[in-house]
Design a protein around this motif. Structure first.
Motif, mmCIF file in Angstrom:
data_model
loop_
_atom_site.group_PDB
_atom_site.id
_atom_site.type_symbol
_atom_site.label_atom_id
_atom_site.label_comp_id
_atom_site.label_asym_id
_atom_site.label_seq_id
_atom_site.Cartn_x
_atom_site.Cartn_y
_atom_site.Cartn_z
ATOM 1 N N SER A 94 47.625 -7.227 17.437
ATOM 2 C CA SER A 94 47.229 -6.576 18.690
ATOM 3 C C SER A 94 46.528 -7.545 19.622
ATOM 4 O O SER A 94 45.998 -7.135 20.654
ATOM 5 N N ARG A 95 46.530 -8.817 19.284
ATOM 6 C CA ARG A 95 45.730 -9.789 20.042
ATOM 7 C C ARG A 95 46.147 -9.888 21.495
ATOM 8 O O ARG A 95 45.327 -10.157 22.362
ATOM 9 N N ASN A 96 47.406 -9.673 21.789
ATOM 10 C CA ASN A 96 47.885 -9.809 23.162
ATOM 11 C C ASN A 96 48.078 -8.479 23.855
ATOM 12 O O ASN A 96 48.793 -8.379 24.849
ATOM 13 N N PHE A 97 47.434 -7.440 23.332
ATOM 14 C CA PHE A 97 47.566 -6.144 23.995
ATOM 15 C C PHE A 97 46.838 -6.163 25.333
ATOM 16 O O PHE A 97 45.707 -6.630 25.450
ATOM 17 N N THR A 98 47.505 -5.657 26.344
ATOM 18 C CA THR A 98 46.918 -5.505 27.673
ATOM 19 C C THR A 98 47.268 -4.114 28.192
ATOM 20 O O THR A 98 47.991 -3.353 27.537
ATOM 21 N N PHE A 99 46.790 -3.794 29.375
ATOM 22 C CA PHE A 99 47.092 -2.504 29.967
ATOM 23 C C PHE A 99 48.320 -2.568 30.865
ATOM 24 O O PHE A 99 48.502 -1.712 31.730
ATOM 25 N N SER A 100 49.151 -3.586 30.663
ATOM 26 C CA SER A 100 50.376 -3.680 31.447
ATOM 27 C C SER A 100 51.278 -2.489 31.134
ATOM 28 O O SER A 100 51.185 -1.885 30.062
ATOM 29 N N GLY A 101 52.170 -2.187 32.093
ATOM 30 C CA GLY A 101 52.981 -0.988 31.967
ATOM 31 C C GLY A 101 53.770 -0.894 30.674
ATOM 32 O O GLY A 101 53.762 0.128 30.000
ATOM 33 N N GLY A 102 54.454 -1.985 30.298
ATOM 34 C CA GLY A 102 55.285 -1.948 29.109
ATOM 35 C C GLY A 102 54.499 -1.714 27.839
ATOM 36 O O GLY A 102 54.888 -0.919 26.983
ATOM 37 N N LYS A 103 53.363 -2.391 27.691
ATOM 38 C CA LYS A 103 52.572 -2.260 26.467
ATOM 39 C C LYS A 103 51.849 -0.923 26.418
ATOM 40 O O LYS A 103 51.658 -0.345 25.343
ATOM 41 N N ALA A 104 51.427 -0.428 27.569
ATOM 42 C CA ALA A 104 50.791 0.893 27.605
ATOM 43 C C ALA A 104 51.788 1.968 27.181
ATOM 44 O O ALA A 104 51.446 2.931 26.493
ATOM 45 N N ARG A 105 53.048 1.801 27.574
ATOM 46 C CA ARG A 105 54.073 2.774 27.208
ATOM 47 C C ARG A 105 54.356 2.735 25.705
ATOM 48 O O ARG A 105 54.555 3.775 25.079
ATOM 49 N N LYS A 106 54.351 1.537 25.130
ATOM 50 C CA LYS A 106 54.549 1.430 23.682
ATOM 51 C C LYS A 106 53.397 2.083 22.934
ATOM 52 O O LYS A 106 53.579 2.658 21.863
ATOM 53 N N PHE A 364 58.670 8.497 31.698
ATOM 54 C CA PHE A 364 57.907 7.516 32.454
ATOM 55 C C PHE A 364 58.527 7.267 33.827
ATOM 56 O O PHE A 364 59.749 7.348 33.998
ATOM 57 N N VAL A 365 57.663 6.943 34.763
ATOM 58 C CA VAL A 365 58.131 6.520 36.081
ATOM 59 C C VAL A 365 58.615 5.080 35.974
ATOM 60 O O VAL A 365 58.280 4.368 35.023
ATOM 61 N N PRO A 366 59.401 4.602 36.927
ATOM 62 C CA PRO A 366 59.832 3.197 36.886
ATOM 63 C C PRO A 366 58.634 2.252 36.888
ATOM 64 O O PRO A 366 57.592 2.545 37.490
ATOM 65 N N LEU A 367 58.773 1.144 36.173
ATOM 66 C CA LEU A 367 57.690 0.167 36.137
ATOM 67 C C LEU A 367 57.403 -0.352 37.533
ATOM 68 O O LEU A 367 58.312 -0.714 38.279
ATOM 69 N N ARG A 368 56.147 -0.364 37.857
ATOM 70 C CA ARG A 368 55.745 -0.861 39.187
ATOM 71 C C ARG A 368 55.455 -2.338 39.113
ATOM 72 O O ARG A 368 54.752 -2.805 38.217
ATOM 73 N N ARG A 369 55.982 -3.075 40.048
ATOM 74 C CA ARG A 369 55.745 -4.501 40.111
ATOM 75 C C ARG A 369 54.863 -4.802 41.335
ATOM 76 O O ARG A 369 54.986 -4.147 42.375
ATOM 77 N N PRO A 370 53.981 -5.774 41.210
ATOM 78 C CA PRO A 370 53.097 -6.106 42.349
ATOM 79 C C PRO A 370 53.905 -6.477 43.581
ATOM 80 O O PRO A 370 54.908 -7.194 43.509
ATOM 81 N N LYS A 371 53.512 -5.933 44.703
ATOM 82 C CA LYS A 371 54.197 -6.268 45.962
ATOM 83 C C LYS A 371 53.737 -7.615 46.481
ATOM 84 O O LYS A 371 52.570 -7.988 46.365
ATOM 85 N N ARG A 372 54.682 -8.320 47.047
ATOM 86 C CA ARG A 372 54.339 -9.605 47.630
ATOM 87 C C ARG A 372 53.552 -9.419 48.932
ATOM 88 O O ARG A 372 53.841 -8.516 49.702
#
Length: 373
Positions: A94-106, A364-372
């Motif tokens: 679990s060392r690389n767990f973050t609150f990013s969308g993909g890992k939160a969904r898992k 789930f909603v589509p993964l949101r990516r940071p806007k430029r």
């Protein structure tokens, strides 16, 4: 489990490494992205998880035979370290767990959904055989499901532990202090706080630490340690210590000791469990074995075997006099090992995949990516 952590990914990196210079690129041609190579699963960890789940199922199989002194000592010995093994390994991955969308969904699909499914299933099962009024409490885990609840909360806390200078020490202090308070049963708070040092320890470990355990000298020392641990449990601990201590679910006051004695007991158990976890891991084969492939499905065995052990209890099958003998204990434990093995096999995974590894993409909603900018 990975715990039970059992069906969790074995490699914490968010993406496999690229292999440089795999293809020669002509200056006249556009650069071709290097292909990504999948890392191989380390059989050591799959082997460790399989052997640990076998101990878990064997322990639950003989829980009602503890009037036999050998069974009581074996149960106490195994329970001192079998769940800490899963927790340490789960923490490591679990060392690389973050609150990013993909890992939160898992986190939701691998822990949250199975928790709801099996908390509901076990509660309904308990009611159906007439042992309780119908009640489903998602905040108060029933039977085996406490581990999923605790693991969900531990994994959420991962980024916090990684910011602390002395995380294991802080986790240890929290664990010891938790025994001084009568915490609510909701969210399995005593176990969540009490066992968190093992999770944090796993977060801090590196591959080279596990490599040390694979040396021949370490294996010899580990075997002797496990042997001594069982002998000590049989002749000393079994006579003076109740198994309630190794459940990590009761405060000092419920154990009828003052906080000084209770803290000493908890610290001693923590040290003993760490030593036994280390010794156990030295016994784990480092190479591919016949059961390596089963190690990725230990959560199936963990969550499913309880229906059988509870059925034996509900139907009174433990009342058979033969079972309350040393040969009966050994036969029951061996049966538990067989059940654990069968529940990790591909046919079971195929049938129960919907409950333990569900496809929740529709939720789930589509993964949101940071806007430029």
């Amino acid at each position: 489990m990975t715990s039970p952590t059992a069906n969790y990914a074995h490699y914490p990196s968010s993406s496999p490494p690229t292999i440089p210079d795999l293809y020669a690129v002509s200056p006249a041609l556009p650069a071709v992205p290097a292909p990504r190579a999948r890392r191989r699963r380390d059989p050591f960890f799959d082997n460790a998880k399989f052997l640990a789940i076998v101990l878990v199922v064997m322990g639950h199989s003989i829980v009602n035979l503890r009037d036999v002194r050998f069974a009581h000592a074996l149960y106490l010995f195994v329970y001192t370290f079998h769940m800490p093994v899963f927790i340490v390994i789960t923490g490591y991955f679990s060392r690389n767990f973050t609150f990013s969308g993909g890992k939160a969904r898992k986190l939701i699909t691998n822990l949250g959904v199975p928790y709801i499914v099996f908390e509901t299933a076990y509660s309904t099962y308990h009611w159906a055989v007439g042992h309780s009024a119908f009640q489903i409490s998602l905040l108060d885990p029933y039977y085996l499901t406490w581990f999923l609840m605790a693991l969900f909360l531990w994994r959420l806390s991962t980024p916090v532990w990684q910011q602390i200078r002395w995380p294991v020490l802080v986790a240890l202090i929290i664990s010891l202090l938790s025994g001084m308070s009568d915490l609510p049963d909701e969210l399995e708070m005593h176990r969540t706080f009490g066992l968190v040092p093992f999770y944090v320890l796993g977060l801090m470990l590196k591959q080279e630490h596990f490599d040390l355990l694979k040396q021949t000298k370490a294996r010899v020392l580990g075997a002797l340690t496990l042997l001594f641990g069982f002998v000590f449990t049989f002749f000393v601990a079994d006579r003076h210590m109740t198994t309630e201590w190794v459940y990590w679910r009761s405060p000092n006051a419920h154990m009828h000791v003052n906080n000084l004695t209770g803290t000493g007991m908890r610290l001693g158990l923590m040290i003993a469990a760490t030593i036994l976890v280390t010794a156990f891991l030295t016994m784990v084969p480092a190479k591919q074995t016949w059961f390596t492939g089963l190690g990725g499905a230990t959560l199936y065995a963990y969550l499913l075997h309880g229906f059988l052990t509870k059925l034996m209890e509900y139907m009174g099958w433990y009342d058979v006099s033969f079972l309350h003998t040393i040969p009966g204990v050994l036969v029951t434990a061996a049966t538990g090992a067989v059940v654990a093995t069968l529940l990790c096999t591909p046919p079971v995974r195929k049938v129960m995949h919907w409950a333990l590894e569900p496809d929740m993409s529709w939720a789930f909603v589509p993964l949101r990516r940071p806007k430029r900018a």
